[in-house]
Design an enzyme around this catalytic site. Structure first.
Site, short mmCIF file in Angstrom:
data_model
loop_
_atom_site.label_atom_id
_atom_site.label_comp_id
_atom_site.label_asym_id
_atom_site.label_seq_id
_atom_site.Cartn_x
_atom_site.Cartn_y
_atom_site.Cartn_z
N GLY A 1 0.76 -1.23 0.00
CA GLY A 1 0.00 0.00 0.00
C GLY A 1 0.80 1.28 0.00
O GLY A 1 0.22 2.37 -0.08
N PRO B 1 4.42 -5.24 -1.67
CA PRO B 1 4.37 -4.04 -2.51
C PRO B 1 3.92 -4.36 -3.93
O PRO B 1 4.23 -5.42 -4.46
CB PRO B 1 5.83 -3.55 -2.51
N GLY B 2 3.19 -3.46 -4.52
CA GLY B 2 2.80 -3.60 -5.92
C GLY B 2 3.08 -2.32 -6.66
O GLY B 2 4.02 -2.20 -7.44
N ARG B 3 2.25 -1.30 -6.35
CA ARG B 3 2.36 -0.01 -7.01
C ARG B 3 3.75 0.60 -6.85
O ARG B 3 4.31 1.16 -7.79
CB ARG B 3 1.31 0.94 -6.43
N ARG C 1 -8.05 3.22 -14.40
CA ARG C 1 -7.91 3.90 -13.13
C ARG C 1 -8.59 5.28 -13.05
O ARG C 1 -9.24 5.58 -12.04
CB ARG C 1 -6.43 4.01 -12.75
N TYR D 1 -11.27 5.40 -10.16
CA TYR D 1 -10.82 6.04 -8.93
C TYR D 1 -10.59 7.54 -9.07
O TYR D 1 -10.04 8.15 -8.14
CB TYR D 1 -9.48 5.44 -8.47
N CYS E 1 -17.65 4.67 -26.11
CA CYS E 1 -18.96 5.32 -26.03
C CYS E 1 -19.47 5.34 -24.60
O CYS E 1 -20.51 4.74 -24.27
CB CYS E 1 -19.95 4.62 -26.95
N GLU E 2 -18.76 6.02 -23.74
CA GLU E 2 -19.12 6.23 -22.34
C GLU E 2 -18.63 7.62 -21.94
O GLU E 2 -17.48 7.98 -22.23
CB GLU E 2 -18.45 5.21 -21.42
#
Length: 425
Positions: A243, A279-281, A318, A322, A348-349
């Protein structure tokens, strides 16, 4: 240094021009820097090695952040393990050369089939998140005649993160079990012949930029460890999760890994436990960019100006999920004054919007641009909405580069589906 910089007027990934990659494989495309992946892994390792309590800690990369086999193989070469949340992720970790004893299996909804696969594989630990999961795991392990190591994921009632949807430790979040319940479950598991409780885990959110919430969560695990030992139970392992936030290039917001390691070491002082981190990000985010091309600039009479790109929300979810910020930079900067754009894709959004009123350098139809800090939770979330081919991935290592996941052709996309037999004339 994140190894994406302008050289001779053009952005490069290490020694490779992004223009050269776009000319070869088209856009959109993810581009990763092996050098950045290695550097970030080493920075964290060096920070942890600065304390006796964290020197032997397992760094288990969160595969959900970036599951590309080549990325995982680069990180395996740095000694990292894997934090996984599905059988598929376990299989990816194994295929990348990560040993089972360096694989953690997490997640709130592991199926019996996945639990059995993890047990047969011999993963380091299975992180149990509820009473219902413990019951199912005991039954699965009994059927296999096995006794896997388990760690209980605690919901410490400490939620943190850059957005409500990536906060995972608050009371209302679905992850983990409350402290009182875990204390009871630990005793129940210790009495079983089919699981071996060895520790505790927590993970309170993503993109955390202040250490105080992490310090509070780690303190909960410390108190629980002492309480469990006082009751006669063994606690050998603490999984402090992941995180830790990253700086989104020109935006502040990074918790220093050295300070992070110090907080973890203080929480573990005197406990004599093996630590794990997920850890990732912080490893992968700044190691990747999403390369895109401007389709056109739509300037309306009312003054609205839309920068329409060939990448869309299905390629980079993302911002839509978010409200996440990604710096957007031209690959070959032009001279001229910066100005505001609404940056959008072709899906188309209305939600296919990357930024509103973003002040950017001048960009024109055909120009290449790069979404920075896109190496985590980018390609792993990508999909084929609007029947758009899945975005490819490229790994750069020095002056070398390779397509490590190809863009499917339309024929390949259609070939994956079968028309029901009764519909065929």
């Amino acid at each position: 240094m994140n190894h994406f910089e302008i050289r001779d007027g053009v952005m490069h990934a290490e020694g490779v021009s992004l223009e050269a990659i776009a000319a070869e494989i088209g856009t959109p495309a993810y581009v990763y820097s092996a050098a950045t992946l290695r550097r970030h892994a080493r920075v964290l390792r060096e920070a942890l090695d600065g304390h006796a309590e964290t020197t032997d800690a397992l760094i288990a990369f969160a595969v959900k952040a970036n599951s590309n086999l080549s990325v995982l193989k680069v990180l395996a070469g740095e000694g990292l393990g894997a934090d996984t949340v599905s059988e598929g992720e376990i299989r990816r970790a194994l295929a990348a050369g990560i040993a089972p004893e360096k694989i953690v299996f997490s997640g709130v909804g592991k199926t019996d089939t996945e639990l059995a696969f993890a047990i047969r594989t011999g993963v380091l630990e299975i992180n149990v998140e509820s009473a219902a999961e413990l019951d199912r795991l005991i039954a699965v392990a009994a059927g296999l005649g096995a006794r896997p190591d388990i760690v209980f994921r605690v919901n410490p009632r400490v939620g943190s993160g850059a957005h409500a949807k990536i906060t995972t430790g608050a009371p209302a979040d679905k992850f983990g079990a409350p402290v009182e319940e875990v204390m009871a479950l630990y005793a129940r598991a210790a009495a079983s012949n089919h699981v071996r409780p060895v520790g505790l885990a927590c993970h309170i959110g993503s993109q955390i930029t202040e250490l105080s919430p992490l310090k509070a969560a780690f303190a909960v695990l410390r108190r629980m460890t002492l309480d469990l030992r006082a009751q006669g139970f063994e606690v050998h392992r603490l999984d402090f999760g992941g995180g830790l936030g990253v700086p989104y290039f020109d935006r502040p917001g990074e918790a220093d890994p050295v300070d992070y390691a110090a907080v973890a070491a203080e929480a573990a002082r005197g406990l004599d436990v093996q630590l794990a981190f997920e850890p990732g990000r912080m490893i992968a985010a700044n190691a990747g960019v999403l390369l895109t091309r401007v389709i056109h600039v739509n300037e309306r009479p009312d003054g609205m100006r839309f920068l329409v790109l060939d990448s869309a929300m299905n390629d980079l979810m993302r911002p839509a999920l978010y409200d996440a910020f990604h710096d957007i930079r031209p690959v070959r900067p032009r001279e001229g004054a910066a100005g505001p754009y609404d940056v959008v894709g072709p899906v188309c959004e209305t939600g296919d919007t990357f930024a509103k009123d973003r002040v950017l350098p001048p960009l024109e139809a055909g120009d290449l641009a790069a979404f920075m800090t896109a190496g985590a939770y980018g390609a792993t979330m990508a999909n084929e909405y609007n029947s758009r081919p899945l975005v490819p991935e490229v790994l750069v290592d020095g002056d070398r580069w390779a397509v490590v996941r190809a863009r499917p052709s339309y024929d390949e996309m259609l070939a994956r589906e079968a028309v029901a037999g009764w519909l065929i004339p």
